[in-house]
Write an enzyme that holds these catalytic residues in place. Sequence first.
Site, short mmCIF file in Angstrom:
data_model
loop_
_atom_site.label_atom_id
_atom_site.label_comp_id
_atom_site.label_asym_id
_atom_site.label_seq_id
_atom_site.Cartn_x
_atom_site.Cartn_y
_atom_site.Cartn_z
N CYS A 49 48.34 60.04 36.67
CA CYS A 49 49.53 60.40 36.96
C CYS A 49 50.23 61.02 35.41
O CYS A 49 49.72 62.09 34.97
CB CYS A 49 50.42 59.56 37.22
N HIS B 19 47.45 58.22 41.81
CA HIS B 19 47.32 56.73 41.51
C HIS B 19 46.00 56.15 42.34
O HIS B 19 46.22 55.56 43.06
CB HIS B 19 48.64 55.99 41.76
N GLU C 63 44.36 53.80 41.39
CA GLU C 63 43.90 52.37 41.17
C GLU C 63 44.57 51.69 42.59
O GLU C 63 43.94 50.46 43.04
CB GLU C 63 44.92 51.77 40.29
#
Length: 542
Positions: free
Chosen positions: A381, A507, A509
């Site tokens: 990001c 993102h 993750e």
Amino acid sequence: MVKYVFVTGGVVSGLGKGITASSLGRLLKARGYHVTMQKFDPYINVDPGTMNPIQHGEVFVTDDGTETDLDLGHYERFINESLDKNSNVTTGKIYQAVLNKERHGDYGGGTVQVIPHITNEIKERFHKEEPSDEVTISIIEIGGTVGDIESQPFLEAIRQFQVDIGRSNSVIIHVTLIPYLKASGELKTKPTQMSVKTLQSMGLWPDVIVCRSDYPIEEGMREKIALFCNVRKENVLQNLDARSLYEVPLMLEEEHLAQRVCECLGLTCPEPDLKAWKKLTEDFENPRHTVIIAIVGKYVALHDAYLSVVEALKHGGIANLTEVTIRWVDAEDVTVENAGRILEGVNGIIVPGGFGSRGTEGKIAAAHYARINKIPYLGICLGMQLAIVEFARYACSLSDAASSELEPNTKNPVIHILPEKEHLDNIGGTLRLGSYPCVLTEGTKAFDLYGTKEITERHRHRYEVNNDYRQILTDNGMILSGMSPDARIVEMIELKDHPYFVATQAHPEFKSRPDQPHPLFSGLIKAALAQKGSDDNERSSM
């Protein structure tokens, strides 16, 4: 048919109710049950989207773009289900909905009260499904600690709800602390007794008590807790500290947690299939390699601010049989001049997401160090946006390049606001949020890592790459490896002639799982291992 498991906490906060709930979800799924999870948070914020990560930890984003509590990340990682806007409910959402109904006249001019209006709204948010023969087990965690004034309406709603659905269709698990007094060398049950008494005074009787403790809880102590707390001795379980979060389901399986819950709900309890879970915990606890990854961020004072990044690194480590040691680096401490000293010895660098100008020059310096010294780099990001700023400044000779978020008057805004967000005043709920598609360019690292051309990733940002600068970036060696389907938004970039310099506007993750590591993180660890091997060979030849 839906059966309900309510998870409450007692004595102190931070006992790991979320991990207990997530572990139960994994154990029930391993027995073939369909499981869904919810978190009810007592704070008055509508959602955690505008909360300071140093106070609250990371904001976890679901596929549908809901900004939620970090516990939902644990839920998704453990039960491997994508949750949605119904999975996180706050006091703020409840009161907002009730007040909107009152303004709309839905209550017919009646006096609006906590009981029944607030409690009814809470009950309406408990997971519901169309009637069917298939059993769904809904695990609902109540945030905070029993006795807090903020959580009382939620507990009252549970009391009413148990009457509505029948006591046999719900279970209450109370997670509590058994403290150890060093001076006397004793574990003490009194705090647990008082916590359960408080719960009982609200009309709620726990069916299972999960005791967090530093030391094993002997049989006599279990009998004492059972006697004073009005539960069966078999339903007093211990939950000791684990070497990793992913070991907790296996520990609670040894304590027969899922079996006790199934008994209380009148469900069969088949043998679980935990082979894959056991394998990943064994791989995690018996690595063959080690690497050091630096996380360069502005919220490093609270590691939970980057919880999903940390977990995704662990997943990448498991995939590569590698122990990942994290070096936490405060971005405010980093400059182009001292980056070599601060980042010396790391095998990879992550610059994660964030908002605001504090620490951004340090993140740019970290990206510069990674690019120049061929250190594997993953930008997430803001970490992608600042990698582009760095590249524009140092590789494209645009010395004043910046993001218009950070420097509104810059002459070279290589990052600028999304046009549709330009005239919005509120900061809450105005981001580009949730899952968006991305088309990868064949022949790039990103394409090789994902193994497919079309992907989806979750987003949380307002700013994007300024398309006016695409040409100069690509002319100087940057690859725009991922684009939105209409080619309007740059979603991923990487660099030529670099072992691993990959960055994404998304993102990733949030979608990583312990048994399904995200390719960008497993790729980073693989590149970090290669970098470490290269460094080791260099040193041995000196």
